[in-house]
Write a protein that holds these residues in place. Sequence first.
Motif, short mmCIF file in Angstrom:
data_model
loop_
_atom_site.label_atom_id
_atom_site.label_comp_id
_atom_site.label_asym_id
_atom_site.label_seq_id
_atom_site.Cartn_x
_atom_site.Cartn_y
_atom_site.Cartn_z
N GLU A 152 9.03 6.71 4.10
CA GLU A 152 8.72 6.17 5.18
C GLU A 152 8.55 4.63 4.25
O GLU A 152 7.48 4.36 3.33
CB GLU A 152 8.57 6.43 6.48
CG GLU A 152 9.21 7.44 6.75
CD GLU A 152 8.63 8.05 7.65
OE1 GLU A 152 8.29 6.95 9.26
OE2 GLU A 152 8.68 9.34 7.81
N LEU A 153 9.25 3.67 4.66
CA LEU A 153 9.23 2.23 4.48
C LEU A 153 8.52 1.53 5.93
O LEU A 153 8.96 1.49 6.82
CB LEU A 153 10.06 1.35 3.73
CG LEU A 153 10.20 1.41 2.36
CD1 LEU A 153 11.20 0.90 2.26
CD2 LEU A 153 9.21 1.89 0.84
N LEU A 174 0.60 -1.21 -0.11
CA LEU A 174 -0.22 0.17 0.11
C LEU A 174 1.12 1.51 0.14
O LEU A 174 1.88 1.56 0.67
CB LEU A 174 -1.45 0.02 0.86
CG LEU A 174 -1.97 -0.69 1.38
CD1 LEU A 174 -2.47 -0.68 2.55
CD2 LEU A 174 -2.75 -1.43 0.22
N ILE A 175 0.79 2.24 -0.88
CA ILE A 175 1.27 3.44 -0.59
C ILE A 175 0.68 4.43 -0.21
O ILE A 175 -0.95 4.32 -0.88
CB ILE A 175 1.22 3.85 -2.69
CG1 ILE A 175 2.58 2.74 -3.28
CG2 ILE A 175 2.38 5.26 -2.07
CD1 ILE A 175 3.73 2.48 -2.73
N PHE A 176 0.60 5.27 0.78
CA PHE A 176 0.14 6.14 1.27
C PHE A 176 0.79 7.92 1.44
O PHE A 176 2.04 7.87 1.82
CB PHE A 176 -0.28 6.29 2.68
CG PHE A 176 -0.96 4.91 2.91
CD1 PHE A 176 -2.26 5.37 2.89
CD2 PHE A 176 -0.07 3.33 3.31
CE1 PHE A 176 -3.29 4.34 3.14
CE2 PHE A 176 -1.06 2.09 3.66
CZ PHE A 176 -2.17 2.65 4.42
N TRP A 177 1.09 7.77 -0.50
CA TRP A 177 1.45 8.96 -0.73
C TRP A 177 1.20 10.41 -0.03
O TRP A 177 2.43 11.05 0.03
CB TRP A 177 0.85 9.29 -2.25
CG TRP A 177 2.72 9.82 -3.09
CD1 TRP A 177 3.82 9.91 -3.94
CD2 TRP A 177 2.04 11.61 -3.02
NE1 TRP A 177 4.33 11.18 -4.30
CE2 TRP A 177 3.31 11.82 -3.92
CE3 TRP A 177 1.50 12.35 -3.45
CZ2 TRP A 177 3.69 12.96 -4.47
CZ3 TRP A 177 1.83 13.53 -3.58
CH2 TRP A 177 2.36 14.04 -4.60
N LYS A 178 -0.01 10.81 0.38
CA LYS A 178 0.09 12.04 0.81
C LYS A 178 0.23 12.17 2.11
O LYS A 178 1.03 13.17 3.40
CB LYS A 178 -1.55 12.34 1.12
CG LYS A 178 -2.32 12.42 -0.47
CD LYS A 178 -3.98 12.71 -0.25
CE LYS A 178 -4.75 12.49 -1.35
NZ LYS A 178 -5.73 12.17 -1.47
N ALA A 208 5.46 3.67 3.08
CA ALA A 208 4.96 2.30 1.74
C ALA A 208 5.18 1.18 3.11
O ALA A 208 5.78 1.23 3.65
CB ALA A 208 5.78 2.63 1.14
N MET A 209 3.38 0.87 2.59
CA MET A 209 3.41 -0.46 3.64
C MET A 209 3.89 -1.57 2.94
O MET A 209 2.80 -1.83 2.39
CB MET A 209 2.02 -0.29 4.22
CG MET A 209 1.78 -1.96 4.99
SD MET A 209 1.66 -0.77 6.44
CE MET A 209 2.16 -3.05 7.42
N LEU A 210 4.92 -2.53 3.00
CA LEU A 210 5.19 -3.75 2.13
C LEU A 210 5.09 -4.59 2.80
O LEU A 210 4.21 -4.47 4.11
CB LEU A 210 6.19 -3.66 3.05
CG LEU A 210 7.57 -2.27 2.25
CD1 LEU A 210 9.22 -2.51 1.81
CD2 LEU A 210 6.79 -1.65 0.37
#
Length: 195
Positions: A65-66, A2-6, A10-12
């Motif tokens: 951030e990862l 999941l990418i939370f750009w705002k 990023a949730m790997l």
Amino acid sequence: MLIFWKHRFAMLAVPKTGTTALENALAPMADAAIVNPPGLKHCTVGKYRKELAPFFERNGRRPLELVAVMREPVDWLGSWFRYRSRPALDGQANSTSGMTFDAFLEAYLSDPQPDFAKVGAQSRFLQGGVDHLFRYDRPNDLLSFLQNRLGPLPAFGRHNESPPGQLHVSAGMEDRLRKACAKDFKLWQDLLDKG
């Protein structure tokens, strides 16, 4: 993944760490959700940094951030063993049906590994490090992080669960596993040491 750009993270999706449940609940809140193919859904740290970071982070101008979850190594392998014992895989090369956990671990430690034991390693997935690594056995730590970043969270269900099964490990096998998978156990111990 999941990418939370705002929200700049990023949730790997480390396999067998509850990521399908997270994706199902949080995908509507994400700016991008990569759920297929499995090679992209379960994108490693290295692959993310090499192939996806330039796209999502606009060539480093907006670093993300990862975030990832890690499971205790024997428990993680046990989840794979149980998951591959489900009836849907009976008769297939990746089935562990009718096998003991020790036999699965023996195969995991062999070279080459048979199909049913090819599950990778969490240390290889996480190689290069993440900004926030959470313990699978402490889900409230992750949920607190997510709530602080995203606000109120939707309800989480359970998805893609492994069936129940016996996970007895002989002492000799555990010693061999700890030696062969030292990087995984070290990573887990470092996580425990952080509290």
